[in-house]
Design an enzyme around this catalytic site. Structure first.
Site, PDB file in Angstrom:
ATOM      1  N   GLU A  34       4.776   4.988   3.853  1.00 43.44           N
ATOM      2  CA  GLU A  34       4.289   6.303   4.288  1.00 43.44           C
ATOM      3  C   GLU A  34       5.485   7.224   4.508  1.00 43.44           C
ATOM      4  OE1 GLU A  34       2.380   9.463   5.023  1.00 43.44           O
ATOM      5  OE2 GLU A  34       1.124   7.693   4.700  1.00 43.44           O
ATOM      6  N   ASP A  75       9.245   7.808   0.573  1.00 44.36           N
ATOM      7  CA  ASP A  75       8.323   8.262  -0.468  1.00 44.36           C
ATOM      8  C   ASP A  75       8.099   7.106  -1.444  1.00 44.36           C
ATOM      9  OD1 ASP A  75       6.991   9.549  -2.549  1.00 44.36           O
ATOM     10  OD2 ASP A  75       8.153  11.383  -2.342  1.00 44.36           O
ATOM     11  N   ASP A 106      -3.382  11.858  -2.533  1.00 46.36           N
ATOM     12  CA  ASP A 106      -3.498  13.305  -2.744  1.00 46.36           C
ATOM     13  C   ASP A 106      -3.976  13.553  -4.166  1.00 46.36           C
ATOM     14  OD1 ASP A 106      -3.051  16.074  -3.147  1.00 46.36           O
ATOM     15  OD2 ASP A 106      -1.400  16.070  -1.704  1.00 46.36           O
ATOM     16  N   ASP A 115     -12.345   9.460  -2.902  1.00 48.58           N
ATOM     17  CA  ASP A 115     -13.628  10.146  -2.813  1.00 48.58           C
ATOM     18  C   ASP A 115     -13.642  11.379  -3.720  1.00 48.58           C
ATOM     19  OD1 ASP A 115     -11.742  11.588  -1.320  1.00 48.58           O
ATOM     20  OD2 ASP A 115     -13.254  12.402   0.024  1.00 48.58           O
ATOM     21  N   GLU A 130     -11.654   7.037   4.843  1.00 50.94           N
ATOM     22  CA  GLU A 130     -12.889   6.563   4.221  1.00 50.94           C
ATOM     23  C   GLU A 130     -14.052   6.580   5.201  1.00 50.94           C
ATOM     24  OE1 GLU A 130     -14.439   2.611   1.739  1.00 50.94           O
ATOM     25  OE2 GLU A 130     -12.354   2.815   2.384  1.00 50.94           O
ATOM     26  N   GLU A 158       0.854  -1.189   0.000  1.00 50.06           N
ATOM     27  CA  GLU A 158       0.000   0.000   0.000  1.00 50.06           C
ATOM     28  C   GLU A 158       0.888   1.236   0.000  1.00 50.06           C
ATOM     29  OE1 GLU A 158      -3.679   2.092   2.479  1.00 50.06           O
ATOM     30  OE2 GLU A 158      -2.244   0.832   3.563  1.00 50.06           O
ATOM     31  N   THR A 183     -10.363   2.585   5.185  1.00 52.88           N
ATOM     32  CA  THR A 183      -9.322   3.372   5.829  1.00 52.88           C
ATOM     33  C   THR A 183      -9.970   4.330   6.823  1.00 52.88           C
ATOM     34  OG1 THR A 183      -9.364   5.239   4.296  1.00 52.88           O
ATOM     35  CG2 THR A 183      -8.070   3.316   3.630  1.00 52.88           C
ATOM     36  N   GLU A 184      -9.140   4.967   7.655  1.00 56.52           N
ATOM     37  CA  GLU A 184      -9.660   5.974   8.578  1.00 56.52           C
ATOM     38  C   GLU A 184     -10.332   7.106   7.810  1.00 56.52           C
ATOM     39  OE1 GLU A 184      -5.618   4.498  10.151  1.00 56.52           O
ATOM     40  OE2 GLU A 184      -6.448   5.139   8.250  1.00 56.52           O
ATOM     41  N   LYS A 228      -4.452  20.810  -9.258  1.00 54.94           N
ATOM     42  CA  LYS A 228      -3.988  21.794 -10.241  1.00 54.94           C
ATOM     43  C   LYS A 228      -3.319  21.096 -11.423  1.00 54.94           C
ATOM     44  CE  LYS A 228      -3.391  25.498  -6.871  1.00 54.94           C
ATOM     45  NZ  LYS A 228      -2.470  26.479  -6.254  1.00 54.94           N
TER      46      LYS A 228
END
EC number: 2.1.1.33
Length: 215
Positions: free
Chosen positions: A69, A96, A118, A154, A195, A44, A192-193, A122
């Site tokens: 993460e 990363d 993320d 989302d 979500e 993940e 996920t948290e 833009k």
């Protein structure tokens, strides 16, 4: 999103390097050495506080999981969850996930999860989206033939962009959900948290796809 600093994070991370990797490149091709059993490896990117990856590891003891993460305070919370869970089929990586092909061998990964990345809305930031062609090329390098890429968000704009990006890359769609929580086809949804917090505000979108294979 601004993340509150946690003074205990670095010390806790230093004390649990059996569960946390901070230099992933030397493990390229040898990730199974971090686990007690040699099992299919699932990754993940952007694991957040770890709720998804921990629950996946709990439900699938016959798989090994890696959560990547970059944010120190966030991965420290995930690490605490991993340690407290007692699960041995999960490792975290503090780095990363932009160039995962630098620390995974070709075909080393059985499946890949992108959860609520993320959106980089833009236009000038398009290349930073985790479903842009440059990232898809990296995923294609490390995934096994027909290894699944599961993407969930989302953000409708990001989802529409991602569908186009995956399609233009020649990926094979296994399923597309425009409202995952309203689905009646029995699709798995380990949340996920993020979500759980934001699903009341609108639909959750998901796509599962794999890269084409040469016959």
């Amino acid at each position: 999103m601004r993340v509150r600093n946690k003074p205990w994070a670095k010390g806790y991370m230093a004390d649990h390097l059996d569960r946390l990797v901070v230099e992933p490149e030397p493990l390229k091709g040898n990730w199974q050495s971090r686990f007690p059993s040699n099992q299919p490896l699932f990754v993940e990117i952007g694991t957040g506080k770890g709720q998804f990856i921990i629950e996946m590891a709990r439900q699938y003891p016959d798989r090994n999981f890696i959560g990547i993460e970059i944010q120190t305070s966030v991965i420290a919370v995930a690490l605490k969850g991993v340690v407290n869970s007692g699960l041995t089929n999960i490792q975290l990586v503090h780095t990363d996930g932009e160039a995962i092909n630098t620390f995974f061998e070709a075909g080393e990964v059985a499946g890949l999860y992108l959860n609520f990345s993320d959106p980089w809305p833009k236009k000038r930031h398009t290349k930073r989206r985790l479903t842009s062609p440059v990232f898809l090329a990296h995923y294609a390098d490390v995934l096994q033939p027909e290894g699944q890429l599961q993407f969930k968000t989302d953000n409708r704009g990001l989802f529409e962009y991602s569908l186009g990006s995956l399609n233009n890359f020649g990926m094979v769609f296994e399923g597309v959900w425009l409202d995952l929580h309203a689905a009646t086809d029995g699709v798995e949804d380990i949340q996920t948290e993020y979500e759980q917090k934001f699903s009341k505000k609108g639909p959750i979108y998901q796509v599962i796809a794999h890269f084409p294979t040469n016959n």
